[in-house]
Design a protein around this motif. Structure first.
Motif, PDB file in Angstrom:
ATOM      1  N   SER A  53      34.111  47.188   4.860  1.00 22.44           N
ATOM      2  CA  SER A  53      32.929  47.465   4.257  1.00 22.44           C
ATOM      3  C   SER A  53      32.657  48.982   3.911  1.00 22.44           C
ATOM      4  CB  SER A  53      31.682  46.947   4.916  1.00 22.44           C
ATOM      5  OG  SER A  53      31.379  47.669   6.167  1.00 22.44           O
ATOM      6  N   GLY A  54      33.253  49.791   4.463  1.00 26.45           N
ATOM      7  CA  GLY A  54      32.999  51.249   4.528  1.00 26.45           C
ATOM      8  C   GLY A  54      31.873  51.742   5.283  1.00 26.45           C
ATOM      9  N   LYS A  55      31.205  50.862   6.012  1.00 25.38           N
ATOM     10  CA  LYS A  55      30.099  50.982   7.014  1.00 25.38           C
ATOM     11  C   LYS A  55      30.581  51.798   8.165  1.00 25.38           C
ATOM     12  CE  LYS A  55      26.803  47.347   5.577  1.00 25.38           C
ATOM     13  NZ  LYS A  55      25.752  46.518   5.982  1.00 25.38           N
ATOM     14  N   ASP A  56      29.621  52.600   8.689  1.00 26.15           N
ATOM     15  CA  ASP A  56      29.846  53.392   9.887  1.00 26.15           C
ATOM     16  C   ASP A  56      29.995  52.342  10.850  1.00 26.15           C
ATOM     17  OD1 ASP A  56      29.777  56.016  11.500  1.00 26.15           O
ATOM     18  OD2 ASP A  56      28.568  54.701  12.619  1.00 26.15           O
ATOM     19  N   TYR A  57      31.167  52.548  11.819  1.00 22.26           N
ATOM     20  CA  TYR A  57      31.480  51.629  13.051  1.00 22.26           C
ATOM     21  C   TYR A  57      30.558  51.422  13.710  1.00 22.26           C
ATOM     22  CZ  TYR A  57      33.242  50.243  17.487  1.00 22.26           C
ATOM     23  OH  TYR A  57      33.621  49.730  18.765  1.00 22.26           O
ATOM     24  N   SER A  58      29.578  52.379  14.231  1.00 21.91           N
ATOM     25  CA  SER A  58      28.327  52.274  15.299  1.00 21.91           C
ATOM     26  C   SER A  58      27.311  51.208  14.611  1.00 21.91           C
ATOM     27  CB  SER A  58      27.970  53.508  15.792  1.00 21.91           C
ATOM     28  OG  SER A  58      27.349  54.373  14.378  1.00 21.91           O
ATOM     29  N   VAL A  59      26.994  51.366  13.266  1.00 21.61           N
ATOM     30  CA  VAL A  59      26.324  50.578  12.657  1.00 21.61           C
ATOM     31  C   VAL A  59      26.488  49.170  12.659  1.00 21.61           C
ATOM     32  CG1 VAL A  59      25.011  50.104  10.629  1.00 21.61           C
ATOM     33  CG2 VAL A  59      25.255  52.482  11.207  1.00 21.61           C
ATOM     34  N   VAL A  60      27.782  48.951  12.359  1.00 24.44           N
ATOM     35  CA  VAL A  60      28.373  47.555  12.368  1.00 24.44           C
ATOM     36  C   VAL A  60      28.354  47.083  13.967  1.00 24.44           C
ATOM     37  CG1 VAL A  60      30.343  45.894  11.774  1.00 24.44           C
ATOM     38  CG2 VAL A  60      29.611  47.973  10.332  1.00 24.44           C
ATOM     39  N   LEU A  61      28.688  47.799  14.812  1.00 28.90           N
ATOM     40  CA  LEU A  61      28.726  47.380  16.302  1.00 28.90           C
ATOM     41  C   LEU A  61      27.202  46.870  16.645  1.00 28.90           C
ATOM     42  CD1 LEU A  61      30.351  46.714  18.601  1.00 28.90           C
ATOM     43  CD2 LEU A  61      29.898  49.074  19.565  1.00 28.90           C
ATOM     44  N   ASN A  62      26.232  47.850  16.140  1.00 37.85           N
ATOM     45  CA  ASN A  62      25.020  47.378  16.523  1.00 37.85           C
ATOM     46  C   ASN A  62      24.757  46.209  15.692  1.00 37.85           C
ATOM     47  OD1 ASN A  62      24.126  49.407  18.393  1.00 37.85           O
ATOM     48  ND2 ASN A  62      23.873  50.927  16.827  1.00 37.85           N
ATOM     49  N   ASP A  63      24.987  45.961  14.620  1.00 41.48           N
ATOM     50  CA  ASP A  63      24.652  44.662  14.026  1.00 41.48           C
ATOM     51  C   ASP A  63      25.343  43.422  14.644  1.00 41.48           C
ATOM     52  OD1 ASP A  63      23.175  46.160  11.956  1.00 41.48           O
ATOM     53  OD2 ASP A  63      24.582  46.149  10.616  1.00 41.48           O
ATOM     54  N   VAL A  64      26.437  43.650  15.292  1.00 43.64           N
ATOM     55  CA  VAL A  64      27.219  42.432  16.007  1.00 43.64           C
ATOM     56  C   VAL A  64      26.291  42.144  17.040  1.00 43.64           C
ATOM     57  CG1 VAL A  64      29.214  41.996  17.337  1.00 43.64           C
ATOM     58  CG2 VAL A  64      29.577  43.150  15.103  1.00 43.64           C
ATOM     59  N   TYR A  65      25.605  43.219  17.889  1.00 46.72           N
ATOM     60  CA  TYR A  65      24.632  42.917  19.165  1.00 46.72           C
ATOM     61  C   TYR A  65      23.587  42.468  18.637  1.00 46.72           C
ATOM     62  CZ  TYR A  65      27.817  46.181  21.743  1.00 46.72           C
ATOM     63  OH  TYR A  65      28.951  46.823  22.302  1.00 46.72           O
ATOM     64  N   ARG A  66      23.260  42.795  17.539  1.00 45.67           N
ATOM     65  CA  ARG A  66      21.798  42.251  16.912  1.00 45.67           C
ATOM     66  C   ARG A  66      21.887  40.791  16.744  1.00 45.67           C
ATOM     67  NH1 ARG A  66      20.404  44.934  11.715  1.00 45.67           N
ATOM     68  NH2 ARG A  66      20.526  42.781  10.724  1.00 45.67           N
ATOM     69  N   VAL A  67      22.970  40.219  16.091  1.00 52.74           N
ATOM     70  CA  VAL A  67      23.172  38.858  15.673  1.00 52.74           C
ATOM     71  C   VAL A  67      23.471  37.873  16.867  1.00 52.74           C
ATOM     72  CG1 VAL A  67      23.920  39.429  13.261  1.00 52.74           C
ATOM     73  CG2 VAL A  67      25.748  39.003  15.186  1.00 52.74           C
ATOM     74  N   GLN A  68      23.752  38.532  17.896  1.00 53.43           N
ATOM     75  CA  GLN A  68      23.989  37.708  19.190  1.00 53.43           C
ATOM     76  C   GLN A  68      22.804  37.538  20.117  1.00 53.43           C
ATOM     77  OE1 GLN A  68      27.150  39.847  21.009  1.00 53.43           O
ATOM     78  NE2 GLN A  68      28.840  39.131  19.515  1.00 53.43           N
ATOM     79  N   SER A  69      21.502  38.539  19.716  1.00 56.12           N
ATOM     80  CA  SER A  69      20.592  38.714  20.487  1.00 56.12           C
ATOM     81  C   SER A  69      19.181  38.295  19.763  1.00 56.12           C
ATOM     82  CB  SER A  69      20.178  39.830  21.358  1.00 56.12           C
ATOM     83  OG  SER A  69      20.515  40.993  20.349  1.00 56.12           O
ATOM     84  N   ILE A  70      18.679  39.345  19.025  1.00 51.56           N
ATOM     85  CA  ILE A  70      17.585  39.137  18.437  1.00 51.56           C
ATOM     86  C   ILE A  70      17.441  38.968  16.987  1.00 51.56           C
ATOM     87  CG2 ILE A  70      16.711  40.876  19.939  1.00 51.56           C
ATOM     88  CD1 ILE A  70      16.785  42.951  17.795  1.00 51.56           C
ATOM     89  N   ASP A  71      18.399  38.825  16.206  1.00 55.56           N
ATOM     90  CA  ASP A  71      18.433  38.627  14.696  1.00 55.56           C
ATOM     91  C   ASP A  71      19.514  37.658  14.402  1.00 55.56           C
ATOM     92  OD1 ASP A  71      17.464  38.710  12.057  1.00 55.56           O
ATOM     93  OD2 ASP A  71      18.326  40.651  11.638  1.00 55.56           O
ATOM     94  N   ILE A  72      19.345  36.527  15.090  1.00 54.04           N
ATOM     95  CA  ILE A  72      20.390  35.397  14.977  1.00 54.04           C
ATOM     96  C   ILE A  72      20.166  34.635  13.834  1.00 54.04           C
ATOM     97  CG2 ILE A  72      21.470  33.321  15.992  1.00 54.04           C
ATOM     98  CD1 ILE A  72      19.979  34.242  18.577  1.00 54.04           C
ATOM     99  N   PRO A  73      21.394  34.603  12.695  1.00 53.64           N
ATOM    100  CA  PRO A  73      21.346  33.906  11.791  1.00 53.64           C
ATOM    101  C   PRO A  73      21.013  32.571  11.641  1.00 53.64           C
ATOM    102  CG  PRO A  73      23.057  35.597  11.567  1.00 53.64           C
ATOM    103  CD  PRO A  73      22.610  35.309  13.110  1.00 53.64           C
ATOM    104  N   ALA A  74      20.359  31.823  10.621  1.00 53.05           N
ATOM    105  CA  ALA A  74      19.999  30.521  10.645  1.00 53.05           C
ATOM    106  C   ALA A  74      21.390  29.752  10.836  1.00 53.05           C
ATOM    107  CB  ALA A  74      19.378  30.043   9.348  1.00 53.05           C
ATOM    108  N   PRO A  75      21.374  28.453  11.452  1.00 48.70           N
ATOM    109  CA  PRO A  75      22.581  27.599  11.670  1.00 48.70           C
ATOM    110  C   PRO A  75      23.312  27.339  10.189  1.00 48.70           C
ATOM    111  CG  PRO A  75      21.201  27.082  13.233  1.00 48.70           C
ATOM    112  CD  PRO A  75      20.179  28.198  12.270  1.00 48.70           C
ATOM    113  N   GLU A  76      22.515  27.104   9.326  1.00 43.81           N
ATOM    114  CA  GLU A  76      22.676  26.808   7.829  1.00 43.81           C
ATOM    115  C   GLU A  76      23.454  27.851   7.202  1.00 43.81           C
ATOM    116  OE1 GLU A  76      19.102  26.835   8.692  1.00 43.81           O
ATOM    117  OE2 GLU A  76      19.391  24.902   9.455  1.00 43.81           O
TER     118      GLU A  76
END
Length: 97
Positions: A53-76
């Motif tokens: 994606s060309g995004k910064d690694y640390s930003v993506v890593l924080n996004d990975v942590y986020r989807v596992q804890s506070i910003d979990i995407p809808a199952p659909e």
């Protein structure tokens, strides 16, 4: 374009490239991280998505942590993304792992 990512991440890179040839759409980004984080280490996932994606690694890593804890995407949303990946070789990718 030649891929210069670690050999153990090339199949993941190709899967993402097949599913998102024009780049990862914003509505698919978090569900993609959520789905693939079930099968990959957080750091490897962040590395390959950042590379693609060309995004910064640390930003993506924080996004990975986020989807596992506070910003979990809808199952659909995750299920819809999984359908898209299945058309692009997701099952074969799973078997490689």
């Amino acid at each position: 374009m030649q891929i210069t990512i670690s050999p153990h991440l090339q199949s993941t890179y190709k899967l993402i490239q097949n599913a998102f040839p024009k780049g990862i759409e914003s509505q698919s980004y978090l569900p993609l991280l959520a789905l693939l984080s079930e099968e990959m280490s957080d750091r490897n996932l962040a590395e390959v998505v950042a590379y693609y994606s060309g995004k910064d690694y640390s930003v993506v890593l924080n996004d990975v942590y986020r989807v596992q804890s506070i910003d979990i995407p809808a199952p659909e949303a995750i299920a819809h993304l999984k359908e898209r990946l299945l058309l692009c070789g997701y099952e074969q990718w799973l078997e490689e792992g």
